[in-house]
Design an enzyme around this catalytic site. Sequence first.
Site, PDB file in Angstrom:
ATOM      1  N   HIS A 126       0.816  -1.213   0.000  1.00 60.82           N
ATOM      2  CA  HIS A 126       0.000   0.000   0.000  1.00 60.82           C
ATOM      3  C   HIS A 126       0.853   1.268   0.000  1.00 60.82           C
ATOM      4  CE1 HIS A 126      -0.619   0.204   4.696  1.00 60.82           C
ATOM      5  NE2 HIS A 126       0.614  -0.072   4.389  1.00 60.82           N
ATOM      6  N   GLU A 127       0.174   2.374  -0.276  1.00 62.61           N
ATOM      7  CA  GLU A 127       0.833   3.681  -0.453  1.00 62.61           C
ATOM      8  C   GLU A 127       1.887   3.652  -1.558  1.00 62.61           C
ATOM      9  OE1 GLU A 127      -0.658   5.899   1.006  1.00 62.61           O
ATOM     10  OE2 GLU A 127      -1.612   4.829   2.632  1.00 62.61           O
ATOM     11  N   GLY A 128       1.551   2.940  -2.630  1.00 56.56           N
ATOM     12  CA  GLY A 128       2.506   2.775  -3.729  1.00 56.56           C
ATOM     13  C   GLY A 128       3.333   1.531  -3.489  1.00 56.56           C
TER      14      GLY A 128
END
Lengths: 608, 608
Positions: free
Chosen positions: B439-441
């Site tokens: 997550h978050e890239g």
Amino acid sequence: MNVFDPQETAFLLHRVVGIDRLLQTPRYAHLDVETLDGVFDSAAAVAERYFLNHHRISDTEEPEVVDGRVVLPAAVGEACHAYVEAGLMRLQQPLDDGGMQLPWSAAMAVASFFQAANISTQAYLTLTAAAGNLLAKYGTQAQQQRYLEPMREGRFFGTMALSEPQAGSSLADIRTAATPNPDGSYSITGTKQWISGGEHELTENIVHLVLAKIKGAPAGVRGISLFIVPRYRVEEDGRPGADNHVRLVSLLHKMGYRGITSTILGFGEAGQCQGFLVGEPHQGLKYMFHMMNEARIGVGLSAAALAYAGYRHSLDYARTRLQGRAPDAKDPATPMRPIIEHADVRHQLLRQKAFAEGGLALALDCAALCDDVETATTPQAQDDLLLLLDLLTPIAKAWPSQFCLEANSLAIQVLGGYGYTRDYPVEQYYRDNRLNAIHEGTNGIQGLDLLGRKVHAGGGRALQLLGERIAATVAQARAAAQSAPADTAAALTAHAQQLEQATARLAEVTAHLARLGAQDPRIMLVDSSQYLTLFGHTVVAWLWLRQALAAQAALNAGAGVREAYYRGKLAACRYFFRWELPTALALADVLVTPDDVILALDTEGMAP
Amino acid sequence: MNVFDPQETAFLLHRVVGIDRLLQTPRYAHLDVETLDGVFDSAAAVAERYFLNHHRISDTEEPEVVDGRVVLPAAVGEACHAYVEAGLMRLQQPLDDGGMQLPWSAAMAVASFFQAANISTQAYLTLTAAAGNLLAKYGTQAQQQRYLEPMREGRFFGTMALSEPQAGSSLADIRTAATPNPDGSYSITGTKQWISGGEHELTENIVHLVLAKIKGAPAGVRGISLFIVPRYRVEEDGRPGADNHVRLVSLLHKMGYRGITSTILGFGEAGQCQGFLVGEPHQGLKYMFHMMNEARIGVGLSAAALAYAGYRHSLDYARTRLQGRAPDAKDPATPMRPIIEHADVRHQLLRQKAFAEGGLALALDCAALCDDVETATTPQAQDDLLLLLDLLTPIAKAWPSQFCLEANSLAIQVLGGYGYTRDYPVEQYYRDNRLNAIHEGTNGIQGLDLLGRKVHAGGGRALQLLGERIAATVAQARAAAQSAPADTAAALTAHAQQLEQATARLAEVTAHLARLGAQDPRIMLVDSSQYLTLFGHTVVAWLWLRQALAAQAALNAGAGVREAYYRGKLAACRYFFRWELPTALALADVLVTPDDVILALDTEGMAP
């Protein structure tokens, strides 16, 4: 979705491992390649229909105790029944005894399909097969009649009961006791833990193979004997009778591998628990190691099979999922492309392929070595084969259980957020596979076994034998480069040199550590796990070069529609030699530098 | 059992990261070290009492939809209430607005306790804090009054709603639409996926920060705007009113991190969904990146916090579990020893310590850089600090989420079979932590960000600034070696040289890749994840040398009862430089060798 693939298996067995050599031996003269491939195809159909069908159910409907009985999903029983019906319990049984008398390597190839399809359900069956192999080798005829035949019929299942709560990896410290009875049997008392398949109602009876100490036995591992301990006593007519007082203390609840019961068992608590000695007293560990060595290769194979399953899932996903654009095509009006076009996804797929197919090749190669040991024609040849097999066994167990777990993590990463959900199977493979570094001797134990014992066996002959085989492959690669296209020729030549250097470096490191060991075994063994990684990567590089040679040979012969597949093998081999072997080799320099941190560590200061 | 440790935090913040420099700035002149440490201690007490208490429950009692409402364990609501009551939502709120006005680095140190205690429950709160920080920076006063203040009061929680089913990592391809209304608001339609905390009944309202495209906006990321989209419309008196038509399509079920709802949300399906533009149109991604960059550092911190929790559990276990004997003491009559005496277990513990405390130091150092940016006194200084922060952010996110996951795997391994059961928390850390690479890239995106943008920023100035800081540490190490005991002096001198060489090598690799990139960005970026690993290990080596210098300084000053702790830091630093930095540096040689496998891959041949 092929989570296992008989075509991949056929490539590895026939073209890389070379099990066709076994078909030249008298023991396997009744077999030919077509027969074997037919067995693989029909086993694959059973695995897909009866095992893959409840893969997720094995995870979500964990075994539980209801009214004192262990309840499993109905699909587990149906799968076991189908397996037995298909004759798969009789793969290795002698021909004249009604079996198929297959090599163990062929049986393991079959096992890999079931491991990929449903690791938990197949474990009931492969544990039974392993226990059966032990009884076939060391049991009396009467014991075989009473316990082995019902296992082959699928009426009884088997377990191996070694560990105890206070003695996980340290078998010298087991306390389970065996007291002789006047009738020649023994009374067994004690507690065993982590016993897979230790309780269920899939079969009429469960045959526990139990390590215990006869009163007055020598201390440590030299005082361990092996006993058949049935859950129900077996009557003269072969049917299960009275309770033999093996009590389920509790089920253990694991992160993964949830479908097979993991148990704590109490022996002889509320009444006499009868055990029957296998072979000679105090020789139990030797017999059990026969089973454990096969089990270790089986663990490595299962780790590779799970990696392969995750690889194929993520490959399929990467080919169809659209996302993003090329680094040089940022115009958002252009269509998105399949993520397999992204370089980093290709890394993730090639690394998985390198680990999964490398692990499969390693385990199957060791399984074929077991067959070679059994079919050797001279004692000298047999001794040599056994030395080599013993050397490779800790690697076959530990290497896949480390790197094929990493492959499963990469499969999750390819699927991104989806891979982290329970809607896709890749997260389950990752959880299931995490056990493999722990059971059948933790990977730490394997490292100690490798560096503390196996590399020094036969005065270094084991290592010499491996070196000779690797040198032969190196020579083959150089020869093959002569007739390969320029691009492949350059790669094969470079790989040959890299592998030659790695093997020489491994020998130097080993000699260096052996010199240290002569002074102090603690210093020699301080980095044994890291040594195992170096050794493992070198061995798998060898197996990848063998895969590349087999692929190039097939290309030379005209591969037709399979051309891309063989080129894929060459690509994965390049990947392993480009990224994996050099980073593992960096460990060599550290291994020969004196430890300044582990042995002298003041453990008080590890935290505030 | 300390799964987090304010003493460790204090060491890192005060002695390594050096946040006391912030207390010299006007913004933080109201604070002193004792005040900060008091905040840490009281926050730690809340984390232990209200968050750690339901760590396992967060995993086993997953959020579910009952009669259309999301049901969570009662302990989650109690924890959130206690957190708000303790004033922890107001850590960064300005003094004159009733807040504590702490530096972000101090707030992150607090967050790390809650991450270790209960990653899922704290996520509701830290997401809210992050959304609040964004509104505090870019929202109008009216928006702050209506949405931010209730978030600080704990009456509203916040989310960040970026991803969509067809556009996970590719924000250029989002389709959620915003249509202007006559009253200045927008009507939002579309579907968002992977929205953490997207639905629950913990609060009166939920404030979604939604990325959407205003009709007629430019294609791609330049056409994205940011909207406040409340679940319930907010009345003039501040109370939630009518349904704003944000529908829970479904909950997602994950491998770990199970306690926070992960949702698919439908906007404006059955009625008008009002959204309120934040800042200027088409600038949404810029605003969101303010939050995302903080979130990325937060992800790295949480990965390190989970690693630390697992480390402390396994350390405690290793000190008390008896098993086996020394390699030179095979007599089974001798007593078994704690497994921390085994060399391989020490490896597993030191590696965890190196990763966990290295990751904590990295994330906190980046958090303090954020504070430095905010408190910079000249534009030039601020630009430089921002360049450095931007360079380190993808590393702060990706490196811990890769290596601190490995730490959690090692924690399981130390506990052996027990670690694989759900009776111990280490397997949950491992499952929870696996999300952080996604997550978050994803980490792959971070690698592209680092090598595709950040290392070239400011014409190479970012890299130069980092090099200057590393050189300063190297010089300090050489100076410190002058006054250290011989053993430590030798180690510091060797580490300084190793780090200097690694930094030079990294610069060479970067320059080489930049030259390739000038011709073809695809060739430059082909191995960006591997580049990130090399870069990350170099940065963490730097942070470890700084930890060693801080520990040696403390020893020089007379550490008393803490002497062993500081020596432990020196040992972990040695471990990182002995085992980790050299193996990562092996990647450098591969990175400058032309790729012969990824870009030219024929993906048809990846499987039979």
